[in-house]
Design a protein around this motif. Sequence first.
Motif, PDB file in Angstrom:
ATOM      1  N   GLY A   9     -13.555  11.756  43.574  1.00 24.87           N
ATOM      2  CA  GLY A   9     -12.217  11.369  43.996  1.00 24.87           C
ATOM      3  C   GLY A   9     -12.269  10.112  44.855  1.00 24.87           C
ATOM      4  O   GLY A   9     -13.328   9.596  45.190  1.00 24.87           O
ATOM      5  N   TRP A  36      -8.472  21.390  34.907  1.00 27.77           N
ATOM      6  CA  TRP A  36      -8.165  20.717  36.164  1.00 27.77           C
ATOM      7  C   TRP A  36      -6.711  21.003  36.540  1.00 27.77           C
ATOM      8  O   TRP A  36      -5.821  20.973  35.681  1.00 27.77           O
ATOM      9  N   ARG A  38      -3.885  20.248  40.011  1.00 31.62           N
ATOM     10  CA  ARG A  38      -3.703  19.376  41.172  1.00 31.62           C
ATOM     11  C   ARG A  38      -2.582  19.890  42.051  1.00 31.62           C
ATOM     12  O   ARG A  38      -1.688  20.599  41.596  1.00 31.62           O
ATOM     13  N   GLN A  39      -2.684  19.527  43.323  1.00 30.79           N
ATOM     14  CA  GLN A  39      -1.657  19.919  44.278  1.00 30.79           C
ATOM     15  C   GLN A  39      -1.346  18.740  45.166  1.00 30.79           C
ATOM     16  O   GLN A  39      -2.222  18.257  45.907  1.00 30.79           O
ATOM     17  N   ARG A  45       0.557  24.021  43.307  1.00 30.48           N
ATOM     18  CA  ARG A  45      -0.524  23.609  42.424  1.00 30.48           C
ATOM     19  C   ARG A  45      -0.024  23.619  40.989  1.00 30.48           C
ATOM     20  O   ARG A  45       0.668  24.555  40.575  1.00 30.48           O
ATOM     21  N   ASP A  90       0.437  10.530  40.823  1.00 25.71           N
ATOM     22  CA  ASP A  90      -0.783  11.276  40.513  1.00 25.71           C
ATOM     23  C   ASP A  90      -1.558  11.642  41.779  1.00 25.71           C
ATOM     24  O   ASP A  90      -2.559  12.371  41.710  1.00 25.71           O
ATOM     25  N   ALA A  92      -2.908  13.521  44.673  1.00 26.56           N
ATOM     26  CA  ALA A  92      -3.004  14.962  44.882  1.00 26.56           C
ATOM     27  C   ALA A  92      -4.457  15.328  45.142  1.00 26.56           C
ATOM     28  O   ALA A  92      -5.364  14.500  44.972  1.00 26.56           O
ATOM     29  N   TYR A  94      -7.305  17.362  43.522  1.00 22.01           N
ATOM     30  CA  TYR A  94      -7.616  17.819  42.171  1.00 22.01           C
ATOM     31  C   TYR A  94      -8.672  18.919  42.232  1.00 22.01           C
ATOM     32  O   TYR A  94      -9.725  18.743  42.847  1.00 22.01           O
ATOM     33  N   TYR A  95      -8.365  20.028  41.567  1.00 26.80           N
ATOM     34  CA  TYR A  95      -9.236  21.191  41.582  1.00 26.80           C
ATOM     35  C   TYR A  95      -9.787  21.466  40.186  1.00 26.80           C
ATOM     36  O   TYR A  95      -9.035  21.466  39.197  1.00 26.80           O
ATOM     37  N   GLY A 120     -11.884  21.209  45.617  1.00 22.64           N
ATOM     38  CA  GLY A 120     -10.936  20.132  45.429  1.00 22.64           C
ATOM     39  C   GLY A 120     -11.459  18.786  45.884  1.00 22.64           C
ATOM     40  O   GLY A 120     -12.334  18.698  46.757  1.00 22.64           O
ATOM     41  N   GLN A 122      -9.843  14.737  46.734  1.00 19.21           N
ATOM     42  CA  GLN A 122      -8.612  13.979  46.940  1.00 19.21           C
ATOM     43  C   GLN A 122      -8.584  12.740  46.048  1.00 19.21           C
ATOM     44  O   GLN A 122      -9.557  11.979  45.977  1.00 19.21           O
TER      45      GLN A 122
END
Length: 127
Positions: A9, A36, A38-39, A45, A90, A92, A94-95, A120, A122
């Motif tokens: 990230g 994947w 994202r939040q 999420r 975009d 967020a 990301y997990y 996660g 960033q």
Amino acid sequence: QVQLVESGGGSVQGGGSLRVSCAASGRTVSSYVMGWFRQAPGKEREFVTGISGSGSRTYYADSVKGRFTISRDNAKNTAHLQMNSLKPEDTAVYYCAADCTTRYDGGSYYLRNCAYWGQGTQVTVSS
């Protein structure tokens, strides 16, 4: 148990690209659907993209279709997300997720009920 660790990230200007990766350990994930999510701040999420165990099937949220590409390398127990034409929306955390189920609703597939999650990474996109 499966441990997932994301990396890659960072910050980028709008229109730029980033690649995030997910490394799995503990057991092989080659049979698992991975994805994947994202939040963003103040939001729930949300599903971004998913890939079948073999890699033959991929699923994308409408918001990222044509811009994001998911892939996996089962020999290395990893998954990757290539993000192009990034937009400020975009931004967020990301997990990475594994052992997910796929659902079909409203004309699209998405993932849910994932058993394993990473911590996660960033992604920040500036305008």
